[in-house]
Write a protein that holds these residues in place. Structure first.
Motif, PDB file in Angstrom:
ATOM      1  N   ALA A 145      43.024  63.166  73.092  1.00 25.77           N
ATOM      2  CA  ALA A 145      43.861  62.422  73.718  1.00 25.77           C
ATOM      3  C   ALA A 145      45.227  62.914  73.591  1.00 25.77           C
ATOM      4  O   ALA A 145      45.960  63.082  72.400  1.00 25.77           O
ATOM      5  CB  ALA A 145      43.846  60.654  73.741  1.00 25.77           C
ATOM      6  N   ILE A 146      46.091  62.655  74.519  1.00 27.09           N
ATOM      7  CA  ILE A 146      47.380  62.763  74.436  1.00 27.09           C
ATOM      8  C   ILE A 146      48.606  61.970  74.200  1.00 27.09           C
ATOM      9  O   ILE A 146      48.082  61.153  75.923  1.00 27.09           O
ATOM     10  CB  ILE A 146      48.301  64.099  75.196  1.00 27.09           C
ATOM     11  CG1 ILE A 146      47.320  65.595  74.780  1.00 27.09           C
ATOM     12  CG2 ILE A 146      49.589  64.121  75.133  1.00 27.09           C
ATOM     13  CD1 ILE A 146      47.694  66.517  75.898  1.00 27.09           C
ATOM     14  N   VAL A 147      49.552  61.094  73.564  1.00 27.15           N
ATOM     15  CA  VAL A 147      49.519  59.664  73.944  1.00 27.15           C
ATOM     16  C   VAL A 147      51.515  60.159  74.136  1.00 27.15           C
ATOM     17  O   VAL A 147      51.639  60.776  73.156  1.00 27.15           O
ATOM     18  CB  VAL A 147      50.003  59.095  72.552  1.00 27.15           C
ATOM     19  CG1 VAL A 147      51.052  57.870  72.574  1.00 27.15           C
ATOM     20  CG2 VAL A 147      48.516  59.100  71.957  1.00 27.15           C
ATOM     21  N   LEU A 148      52.438  59.378  74.989  1.00 30.81           N
ATOM     22  CA  LEU A 148      53.795  59.206  75.382  1.00 30.81           C
ATOM     23  C   LEU A 148      54.011  58.350  74.221  1.00 30.81           C
ATOM     24  O   LEU A 148      53.262  56.750  75.241  1.00 30.81           O
ATOM     25  CB  LEU A 148      53.903  59.735  76.628  1.00 30.81           C
ATOM     26  CG  LEU A 148      53.473  61.721  76.946  1.00 30.81           C
ATOM     27  CD1 LEU A 148      53.874  61.336  78.419  1.00 30.81           C
ATOM     28  CD2 LEU A 148      54.422  61.806  76.419  1.00 30.81           C
ATOM     29  N   GLU A 149      55.261  57.991  73.913  1.00 32.97           N
ATOM     30  CA  GLU A 149      55.421  56.697  73.821  1.00 32.97           C
ATOM     31  C   GLU A 149      56.747  56.442  73.361  1.00 32.97           C
ATOM     32  O   GLU A 149      57.493  57.626  72.599  1.00 32.97           O
ATOM     33  CB  GLU A 149      54.785  56.037  72.205  1.00 32.97           C
ATOM     34  CG  GLU A 149      54.926  54.890  71.407  1.00 32.97           C
ATOM     35  CD  GLU A 149      54.104  54.246  70.370  1.00 32.97           C
ATOM     36  OE1 GLU A 149      53.595  53.194  69.615  1.00 32.97           O
ATOM     37  OE2 GLU A 149      53.350  55.551  69.632  1.00 32.97           O
ATOM     38  N   ASN A 150      57.529  54.902  73.434  1.00 32.69           N
ATOM     39  CA  ASN A 150      59.093  55.115  73.299  1.00 32.69           C
ATOM     40  C   ASN A 150      58.914  53.439  72.903  1.00 32.69           C
ATOM     41  O   ASN A 150      57.577  52.740  72.180  1.00 32.69           O
ATOM     42  CB  ASN A 150      59.663  55.124  74.836  1.00 32.69           C
ATOM     43  CG  ASN A 150      59.359  54.505  75.303  1.00 32.69           C
ATOM     44  OD1 ASN A 150      58.614  53.147  75.248  1.00 32.69           O
ATOM     45  ND2 ASN A 150      59.619  54.577  77.107  1.00 32.69           N
ATOM     46  N   GLU A 151      59.766  52.486  72.859  1.00 29.36           N
ATOM     47  CA  GLU A 151      59.703  51.607  72.293  1.00 29.36           C
ATOM     48  C   GLU A 151      58.821  50.482  72.753  1.00 29.36           C
ATOM     49  O   GLU A 151      59.218  49.594  72.686  1.00 29.36           O
ATOM     50  CB  GLU A 151      61.734  51.505  72.329  1.00 29.36           C
ATOM     51  CG  GLU A 151      62.009  49.541  71.777  1.00 29.36           C
ATOM     52  CD  GLU A 151      62.498  49.039  72.164  1.00 29.36           C
ATOM     53  OE1 GLU A 151      63.715  47.813  71.693  1.00 29.36           O
ATOM     54  OE2 GLU A 151      64.142  50.009  72.045  1.00 29.36           O
ATOM     55  N   PHE A 152      58.525  50.914  74.236  1.00 32.38           N
ATOM     56  CA  PHE A 152      58.613  49.732  75.562  1.00 32.38           C
ATOM     57  C   PHE A 152      56.980  49.685  75.741  1.00 32.38           C
ATOM     58  O   PHE A 152      56.222  48.997  75.981  1.00 32.38           O
ATOM     59  CB  PHE A 152      59.002  49.363  76.562  1.00 32.38           C
ATOM     60  CG  PHE A 152      60.442  49.272  76.156  1.00 32.38           C
ATOM     61  CD1 PHE A 152      60.864  47.912  75.899  1.00 32.38           C
ATOM     62  CD2 PHE A 152      61.312  50.523  76.439  1.00 32.38           C
ATOM     63  CE1 PHE A 152      62.616  47.075  76.178  1.00 32.38           C
ATOM     64  CE2 PHE A 152      62.993  49.941  75.925  1.00 32.38           C
ATOM     65  CZ  PHE A 152      63.474  48.572  75.533  1.00 32.38           C
ATOM     66  N   VAL A 153      56.400  51.160  75.706  1.00 38.12           N
ATOM     67  CA  VAL A 153      55.021  51.293  75.255  1.00 38.12           C
ATOM     68  C   VAL A 153      54.501  52.673  75.866  1.00 38.12           C
ATOM     69  O   VAL A 153      55.182  53.308  74.962  1.00 38.12           O
ATOM     70  CB  VAL A 153      55.552  51.547  77.912  1.00 38.12           C
ATOM     71  CG1 VAL A 153      55.620  50.556  78.400  1.00 38.12           C
ATOM     72  CG2 VAL A 153      55.667  53.016  77.770  1.00 38.12           C
ATOM     73  N   VAL A 154      53.118  52.100  75.463  1.00 37.36           N
ATOM     74  CA  VAL A 154      52.086  53.592  75.170  1.00 37.36           C
ATOM     75  C   VAL A 154      51.234  54.090  76.064  1.00 37.36           C
ATOM     76  O   VAL A 154      50.843  53.069  76.714  1.00 37.36           O
ATOM     77  CB  VAL A 154      51.674  53.401  73.456  1.00 37.36           C
ATOM     78  CG1 VAL A 154      50.426  54.835  72.813  1.00 37.36           C
ATOM     79  CG2 VAL A 154      52.717  52.364  72.529  1.00 37.36           C
ATOM     80  N   ALA A 155      51.633  55.102  76.633  1.00 41.70           N
ATOM     81  CA  ALA A 155      50.757  56.057  77.357  1.00 41.70           C
ATOM     82  C   ALA A 155      50.050  56.857  77.167  1.00 41.70           C
ATOM     83  O   ALA A 155      49.905  57.753  76.461  1.00 41.70           O
ATOM     84  CB  ALA A 155      51.548  56.215  78.861  1.00 41.70           C
ATOM     85  N   GLU A 192      58.540  52.328  81.599  1.00 42.60           N
ATOM     86  CA  GLU A 192      58.474  53.275  83.139  1.00 42.60           C
ATOM     87  C   GLU A 192      58.249  54.621  82.367  1.00 42.60           C
ATOM     88  O   GLU A 192      58.357  55.539  81.571  1.00 42.60           O
ATOM     89  CB  GLU A 192      59.870  53.322  83.593  1.00 42.60           C
ATOM     90  CG  GLU A 192      59.317  53.825  84.958  1.00 42.60           C
ATOM     91  CD  GLU A 192      61.179  53.904  85.777  1.00 42.60           C
ATOM     92  OE1 GLU A 192      60.933  54.249  87.223  1.00 42.60           O
ATOM     93  OE2 GLU A 192      62.129  53.755  84.833  1.00 42.60           O
ATOM     94  N   LEU A 193      56.989  54.397  83.062  1.00 40.61           N
ATOM     95  CA  LEU A 193      55.930  56.747  83.263  1.00 40.61           C
ATOM     96  C   LEU A 193      56.938  56.577  84.295  1.00 40.61           C
ATOM     97  O   LEU A 193      56.308  56.094  85.351  1.00 40.61           O
ATOM     98  CB  LEU A 193      54.202  55.773  82.865  1.00 40.61           C
ATOM     99  CG  LEU A 193      54.140  56.953  82.618  1.00 40.61           C
ATOM    100  CD1 LEU A 193      54.457  58.436  81.635  1.00 40.61           C
ATOM    101  CD2 LEU A 193      52.153  56.661  83.164  1.00 40.61           C
TER     102      LEU A 193
END
Length: 245
Positions: A37-47, A137-138
């Protein structure tokens, strides 16, 4: 990251089919598979995206509530048939793609995560650029292209599993919410992009249209997590977009 998932079993040769004109087909059985899996993450969400399963967005966790906007559980294959699985996926014609559970190409770039499918059946290839903004927001930019020398049928958009969602649609925003899990998501786009919303799909048209030969189009929309808002009647556009503040 690596995940252990129970997924519909595919033909034994499916791993060799990246870029071919033949897509892997489910056998009707299930199996436990380890996938990357590839994860994108910031302060608010984890995709979390899984390129080996059609490039689907498997989960989008709202950090403010620690809830997955898809309900926190995958759809059981036995409930949805051989093609059943959870998350959010790209559709080319309003239905599940033949390669929805097979591999797509993936690369992390300075702009975000790029996912592409160019050799599956049907003649239409797509390229997804997924990125996170400053808020919850993604952002998804999906480019479609007809590779064929003749027009092909299409009705592009997004699919997700029908699991008793309450759906509200207004002015280019679809809000999909579950009272049971207290979680859901909003799809935000230009009003002329995703114009037809149901409990399991958001598509451009009410039925099939034709994409001219060697022609391409680009769709842009955002996925915003909606969670912890109580009863469905409280889930409004203002509440949904407030999650991205």
């Amino acid at each position: 990251v690596k995940l252990q998932l129970e997924v519909p079993a595919l033909e034994p040769t499916s791993a060799e089919l990246i870029g071919s004109l033949r897509s892997p087909m489910p056998t009707g059985l299930t199996e436990t598979r380890q996938v990357e899996a590839i994860v994108l993450e910031n302060e608010f969400v984890v995709a979390t995206f899984v390129p080996e399963l059609g490039g689907r967005l498997l989960s989008l966790m709202d950090k403010t509530t620690s809830l997955d906007c898809f309900g926190g559980e995958l759809s059981k294959p036995e409930h949805l048939g051989a093609f059943g699985f959870g998350g959010l996926e790209v559709t080319l014609d309003g239905h599940r793609r033949a390669n929805a559970l097979g591999p797509v190409r993936a690369a992390l770039t300075d702009s975000g995560l790029r996912l592409s499918e160019v050799g599956a059946r049907g003649g239409i290839g797509f390229d997804v650029l997924a990125s996170l903004g400053e808020g919850a927001e993604l952002c998804l930019e999906v480019r479609f292209r007809n590779r064929m020398l003749h027009a092909v049928s299409w009705n592009p958009g997004l699919l997700w599993s029908d699991r008793g969602w309450v759906v509200e649609d207004s002015a280019g925003t679809a809000i999909v919410y579950s009272e049971a899990s207290q979680a859901g998501f909003a799809i935000v786009s230009d009003p002329n992009v995703l114009r037809h919303i149901s409990h399991s799909a958001a598509t451009c048209y009410g039925g099939l249209r034709t994409l001219p030969p060697r022609w391409g189009e680009t769709l842009r929309f955002s996925i915003v997590p909606v969670s912890g808002l109580g009863r469905a009647r409280r889930v409004t556009l203002v509440a949904a977009l407030g999650m991205s503040d």
